[in-house]
Design a protein around this motif. Structure first.
Motif, PDB file in Angstrom:
ATOM      1  N   GLY A   1     -53.233 109.132   2.427  1.00  0.00           N
ATOM      2  CA  GLY A   1     -52.917 108.468   1.168  1.00  0.00           C
ATOM      3  C   GLY A   1     -51.488 108.711   0.733  1.00  0.00           C
ATOM      4  O   GLY A   1     -50.581 108.851   1.543  1.00  0.00           O
ATOM      5  N   LYS A   2     -51.309 108.787  -0.573  1.00  0.00           N
ATOM      6  CA  LYS A   2     -49.950 108.909  -1.108  1.00  0.00           C
ATOM      7  C   LYS A   2     -49.359 110.301  -0.933  1.00  0.00           C
ATOM      8  O   LYS A   2     -48.187 110.519  -1.207  1.00  0.00           O
ATOM      9  CB  LYS A   2     -49.930 108.505  -2.584  1.00  0.00           C
ATOM     10  CG  LYS A   2     -50.736 109.400  -3.498  1.00  0.00           C
ATOM     11  CD  LYS A   2     -50.660 108.902  -4.938  1.00  0.00           C
ATOM     12  CE  LYS A   2     -51.411 109.844  -5.863  1.00  0.00           C
ATOM     13  NZ  LYS A   2     -51.253 109.439  -7.254  1.00  0.00           N
ATOM     14  N   TYR A   3     -50.149 111.269  -0.477  1.00  0.00           N
ATOM     15  CA  TYR A   3     -49.652 112.627  -0.276  1.00  0.00           C
ATOM     16  C   TYR A   3     -49.351 112.941   1.189  1.00  0.00           C
ATOM     17  O   TYR A   3     -49.200 114.103   1.561  1.00  0.00           O
ATOM     18  CB  TYR A   3     -50.668 113.644  -0.806  1.00  0.00           C
ATOM     19  CG  TYR A   3     -50.902 113.507  -2.278  1.00  0.00           C
ATOM     20  CD1 TYR A   3     -49.930 113.892  -3.191  1.00  0.00           C
ATOM     21  CD2 TYR A   3     -52.094 112.976  -2.763  1.00  0.00           C
ATOM     22  CE1 TYR A   3     -50.133 113.761  -4.554  1.00  0.00           C
ATOM     23  CE2 TYR A   3     -52.315 112.842  -4.117  1.00  0.00           C
ATOM     24  CZ  TYR A   3     -51.322 113.234  -5.008  1.00  0.00           C
ATOM     25  OH  TYR A   3     -51.525 113.092  -6.358  1.00  0.00           O
ATOM     26  N   ALA A   4     -49.225 111.915   2.012  1.00  0.00           N
ATOM     27  CA  ALA A   4     -49.014 112.112   3.449  1.00  0.00           C
ATOM     28  C   ALA A   4     -47.754 112.930   3.728  1.00  0.00           C
ATOM     29  O   ALA A   4     -47.769 113.848   4.550  1.00  0.00           O
ATOM     30  CB  ALA A   4     -48.938 110.764   4.150  1.00  0.00           C
ATOM     31  N   VAL A   5     -46.665 112.638   3.046  1.00  0.00           N
ATOM     32  CA  VAL A   5     -45.405 113.345   3.292  1.00  0.00           C
ATOM     33  C   VAL A   5     -45.558 114.827   2.956  1.00  0.00           C
ATOM     34  O   VAL A   5     -45.147 115.696   3.728  1.00  0.00           O
ATOM     35  CB  VAL A   5     -44.257 112.714   2.477  1.00  0.00           C
ATOM     36  CG1 VAL A   5     -42.987 113.542   2.587  1.00  0.00           C
ATOM     37  CG2 VAL A   5     -44.009 111.290   2.937  1.00  0.00           C
ATOM     38  N   GLU A   6     -46.158 115.113   1.814  1.00  0.00           N
ATOM     39  CA  GLU A   6     -46.318 116.502   1.397  1.00  0.00           C
ATOM     40  C   GLU A   6     -47.243 117.275   2.331  1.00  0.00           C
ATOM     41  O   GLU A   6     -46.969 118.426   2.685  1.00  0.00           O
ATOM     42  CB  GLU A   6     -46.858 116.571  -0.038  1.00  0.00           C
ATOM     43  CG  GLU A   6     -45.860 116.127  -1.085  1.00  0.00           C
ATOM     44  CD  GLU A   6     -45.825 114.628  -1.300  1.00  0.00           C
ATOM     45  OE1 GLU A   6     -46.528 113.885  -0.579  1.00  0.00           O
ATOM     46  OE2 GLU A   6     -45.070 114.195  -2.186  1.00  0.00           O
TER      47      GLU A   6
ATOM     48  N   ALA B   1     -46.147 120.339   4.761  1.00  0.00           N
ATOM     49  CA  ALA B   1     -46.809 121.643   4.679  1.00  0.00           C
ATOM     50  C   ALA B   1     -47.278 122.094   6.059  1.00  0.00           C
ATOM     51  O   ALA B   1     -47.130 123.274   6.416  1.00  0.00           O
ATOM     52  CB  ALA B   1     -47.982 121.580   3.713  1.00  0.00           C
ATOM     53  N   TYR B   2     -47.841 121.174   6.834  1.00  0.00           N
ATOM     54  CA  TYR B   2     -48.242 121.510   8.207  1.00  0.00           C
ATOM     55  C   TYR B   2     -47.018 121.917   9.032  1.00  0.00           C
ATOM     56  O   TYR B   2     -47.060 122.885   9.795  1.00  0.00           O
ATOM     57  CB  TYR B   2     -48.939 120.329   8.882  1.00  0.00           C
ATOM     58  CG  TYR B   2     -50.411 120.233   8.578  1.00  0.00           C
ATOM     59  CD1 TYR B   2     -51.291 121.239   8.923  1.00  0.00           C
ATOM     60  CD2 TYR B   2     -50.930 119.099   7.947  1.00  0.00           C
ATOM     61  CE1 TYR B   2     -52.646 121.147   8.662  1.00  0.00           C
ATOM     62  CE2 TYR B   2     -52.287 118.995   7.673  1.00  0.00           C
ATOM     63  CZ  TYR B   2     -53.133 120.024   8.038  1.00  0.00           C
ATOM     64  OH  TYR B   2     -54.472 119.925   7.771  1.00  0.00           O
TER      65      TYR B   2
END
Length: 49
Positions: free
Chosen positions: A5-10, A14-15
């Motif tokens: 979703g919209k948190y893919a970049v974050e 983090a990974y």
């Protein structure tokens, strides 16, 4: 690949940071183990290793 979703970049960032930190911990541990083994061999009089 799961839909993040919209948190893919974050989430991917983090990974990425986690993988870099884990690799650093492993590298540091290997370095310290080799240094400790070398110092112990030197202390015991085994200069060949």
């Amino acid at each position: 690949m799961p839909d993040l979703g919209k948190y893919a970049v974050e989430v991917l960032a983090a990974y990425g940071v986690t993988l870099v930190l884990l690799a650093g911990i492993v590298a540091l541990s290997l370095y310290q183990a080799r240094r400790s083994k070398r110092d112990l061999n030197r202390f015991e009089g085994h200069d060949d290793a």
